[in-house]
Design a protein around this motif. Structure first.
Motif, mmCIF file in Angstrom:
data_model
loop_
_atom_site.group_PDB
_atom_site.id
_atom_site.type_symbol
_atom_site.label_atom_id
_atom_site.label_comp_id
_atom_site.label_asym_id
_atom_site.label_seq_id
_atom_site.Cartn_x
_atom_site.Cartn_y
_atom_site.Cartn_z
ATOM 1 N N VAL A 144 -8.705 0.771 6.928
ATOM 2 C CA VAL A 144 -9.805 1.893 6.347
ATOM 3 C C VAL A 144 -9.739 2.561 5.569
ATOM 4 N N GLY A 145 -7.818 2.147 4.881
ATOM 5 C CA GLY A 145 -7.681 2.957 3.669
ATOM 6 C C GLY A 145 -8.045 4.417 3.602
ATOM 7 N N ALA A 146 -8.364 5.027 1.677
ATOM 8 C CA ALA A 146 -8.711 6.099 1.566
ATOM 9 C C ALA A 146 -10.202 5.762 2.030
ATOM 10 N N GLY A 147 -11.078 5.070 2.760
ATOM 11 C CA GLY A 147 -12.578 5.852 3.540
ATOM 12 C C GLY A 147 -13.721 5.544 2.561
ATOM 13 N N ARG A 148 -12.682 4.307 1.900
ATOM 14 C CA ARG A 148 -14.766 4.631 1.413
ATOM 15 C C ARG A 148 -16.130 4.362 2.008
ATOM 16 N N LEU A 149 -15.751 3.105 3.269
ATOM 17 C CA LEU A 149 -16.719 3.336 3.888
ATOM 18 C C LEU A 149 -17.066 4.368 4.714
ATOM 19 N N TYR B 83 0.703 -1.226 0.000
ATOM 20 C CA TYR B 83 -0.245 -0.259 0.450
ATOM 21 C C TYR B 83 0.485 1.042 -0.090
ATOM 22 N N ARG B 84 1.815 0.932 -0.228
ATOM 23 C CA ARG B 84 2.852 2.802 -1.013
ATOM 24 C C ARG B 84 2.653 2.640 -2.650
ATOM 25 N N GLY B 85 3.451 3.751 -2.397
ATOM 26 C CA GLY B 85 4.341 4.246 -4.018
ATOM 27 C C GLY B 85 2.477 4.377 -4.954
ATOM 28 N N LEU B 86 2.893 3.816 -6.423
ATOM 29 C CA LEU B 86 1.788 3.651 -7.731
ATOM 30 C C LEU B 86 0.807 2.516 -6.755
ATOM 31 N N ALA B 87 1.025 1.834 -5.771
ATOM 32 C CA ALA B 87 -0.504 0.290 -5.130
ATOM 33 C C ALA B 87 -1.314 1.447 -4.782
ATOM 34 N N VAL B 88 -1.089 2.799 -4.148
ATOM 35 C CA VAL B 88 -2.072 3.471 -3.887
ATOM 36 C C VAL B 88 -3.116 4.033 -4.247
ATOM 37 N N MET B 89 -2.753 4.111 -5.622
ATOM 38 C CA MET B 89 -3.385 4.155 -7.035
ATOM 39 C C MET B 89 -4.698 3.631 -6.763
ATOM 40 N N HIS B 90 -3.549 2.126 -6.815
ATOM 41 C CA HIS B 90 -4.214 1.377 -7.764
ATOM 42 C C HIS B 90 -6.007 1.012 -6.674
ATOM 43 N N TRP B 91 -5.371 1.072 -5.098
ATOM 44 C CA TRP B 91 -6.375 0.678 -3.573
ATOM 45 C C TRP B 91 -7.145 1.843 -3.760
ATOM 46 N N ALA B 92 -7.121 3.186 -3.961
ATOM 47 C CA ALA B 92 -8.199 3.763 -3.887
ATOM 48 C C ALA B 92 -9.030 4.191 -4.738
ATOM 49 N N ALA B 93 -8.240 3.819 -6.141
ATOM 50 C CA ALA B 93 -9.700 3.777 -7.814
ATOM 51 C C ALA B 93 -10.366 3.243 -7.101
ATOM 52 N N TYR B 94 -10.820 1.986 -5.507
ATOM 53 C CA TYR B 94 -11.818 1.344 -6.277
ATOM 54 C C TYR B 94 -12.661 1.956 -4.567
ATOM 55 N N ASP B 95 -13.801 2.683 -5.083
ATOM 56 C CA ASP B 95 -14.292 4.064 -4.058
ATOM 57 C C ASP B 95 -15.848 4.165 -3.713
ATOM 58 N N GLU B 96 -16.774 3.165 -4.405
ATOM 59 C CA GLU B 96 -18.170 2.502 -4.360
ATOM 60 C C GLU B 96 -18.818 1.951 -3.618
ATOM 61 N N GLY C 42 -20.589 -0.708 -2.856
ATOM 62 C CA GLY C 42 -19.801 -2.376 -2.613
ATOM 63 C C GLY C 42 -21.131 -2.800 -1.745
ATOM 64 N N TRP C 43 -20.828 -3.348 -2.135
ATOM 65 C CA TRP C 43 -22.370 -4.840 -1.335
ATOM 66 C C TRP C 43 -22.233 -4.569 0.504
ATOM 67 N N ASP C 44 -20.306 -4.058 1.022
ATOM 68 C CA ASP C 44 -20.565 -4.080 2.264
ATOM 69 C C ASP C 44 -21.129 -2.923 3.117
ATOM 70 N N HIS C 45 -21.110 -1.693 2.405
ATOM 71 C CA HIS C 45 -21.530 -0.718 2.828
ATOM 72 C C HIS C 45 -22.986 -1.045 3.464
ATOM 73 N N PRO C 46 -23.365 -1.495 2.934
ATOM 74 C CA PRO C 46 -25.745 -1.755 4.088
ATOM 75 C C PRO C 46 -24.784 -2.768 5.221
ATOM 76 N N VAL C 47 -24.039 -3.767 5.024
ATOM 77 C CA VAL C 47 -23.417 -4.940 5.817
ATOM 78 C C VAL C 47 -23.089 -3.732 7.354
ATOM 79 N N PHE C 48 -22.171 -3.704 6.906
ATOM 80 C CA PHE C 48 -21.634 -2.880 8.106
ATOM 81 C C PHE C 48 -22.063 -1.629 9.137
ATOM 82 N N GLU C 49 -22.840 -0.876 7.855
ATOM 83 C CA GLU C 49 -23.527 0.187 8.462
ATOM 84 C C GLU C 49 -25.067 -0.415 9.375
#
Length: 268
Positions: free
Chosen positions: A53-58, A16-29, A31-38
């Motif tokens: 928490v990453g880029a804070g998607r949830l 989760y460093r360098g260019l990999a951050v751009m990869h993981w941060a791109a997934y910002d929808e 998702g199915w888990d949003h209502p589950v954890f809410e």
């Protein structure tokens, strides 16, 4: 061509460093888990803490909905993205830079949750047990730890699964005509330790011109059987544990067509 290689990194943050951050941060929808954890947060109560928490998607969505949720991540670079995106939304998240197996915060929580199957990122069973123990210590009496375990999407019976050459994995179209090319190769798998080691190679392009990279990022991930999770949670001091969407005798990788497994553990 200069290749940045982080294979000697002593922890799991290298992926989760360098260019990999751009990869993981791109997934910002959401998702199915949003209502589950809410639903779990609203039922178990707040304050809540998101591990990984990453880029804070949830977290950003829960904050926008009025839920007091703090975030924790081992990657300072991912947390920087989270802060930037939250500020764009007028949010000011409380964020902590720690590894979960070293969790040491002044607050106690009603709910701690770990999305995205991130328990697989812990380096071994000892670290996972310690992570569970520290989560329990950070929960109020009657508090809940919740997480999901993703079915394994890797075919360990296939020779192709162990290909030594780089294989195309993802191409992400970014702003300003840039593209992030992600390649992947699996280096080893251990059926006894229930782990596999892979590398991902990241290259940032504009057309065919290389803007940055390649950067190689390693990762060793683990999968667990249901009875192992139960045993480790109880070893960590949890008294009530519930699993849904799986059978206690079925390995998670064997339940691939059944979807993620949701685990909830409650403190005494």
């Amino acid at each position: 061509m200069n290749v940045t290689d982080d294979r000697s990194a002593p922890d799991q943050t290298a992926q989760y460093r360098g260019l990999a951050v751009m990869h993981w941060a791109a997934y910002d929808e959401p998702g199915w888990d949003h209502p589950v954890f809410e639903r779990i947060i609203r039922t178990s109560g707040t304050p809540a803490l998101e591990i990984g928490v990453g880029a804070g998607r949830l977290q950003r969505r829960y904050l926008a909905a009025g839920l007091p949720v703090e975030g924790l991540d081992a990657s300072e670079e991912m947390l920087a993205v989270c802060r930037e995106r939250a500020a764009d939304q007028g949010l000011a998240p409380v964020l902590h830079a720690q590894q979960v197996q070293e969790l040491d915060l002044p607050n106690r929580y009603r709910t701690i949750y770990i999305p995205c199957g991130s328990v697989a990122c812990l380096p071994d069973r000892q670290a996972l047990t310690e992570a569970f123990r520290r989560c329990r210590e950070h929960l109020e009496p009657g508090g809940v730890l919740a997480f999901n375990l993703e079915p394994i999407d890797h075919d360990y019976t296939s020779a192709a699964a162990m290909a030594e050459d780089w294989q195309p994995h993802v191409r992400l179209d970014l702003e300003a005509g840039r593209t992030l090319r992600v390649e992947r190769r699996v280096l080893a798998e251990d059926a006894v330790e229930q782990s596999w080691t892979e590398e991902r190679r990241y290259t940032l392009l504009r057309g065919e011109a290389v803007l940055a990279g390649p950067q190689v990022r390693p990762a060793t991930l683990h999968w667990y059987h249901a009875h192992e999770v139960l045993a480790l949670l109880r070893l960590a001091g949890f008294t009530a544990v519930e699993l849904t969407e799986t059978d206690l005798c079925t390995p998670y990788r064997g339940a691939y067509d059944r979807g993620p497994v949701i685990v909830t553990a409650t403190t005494a």
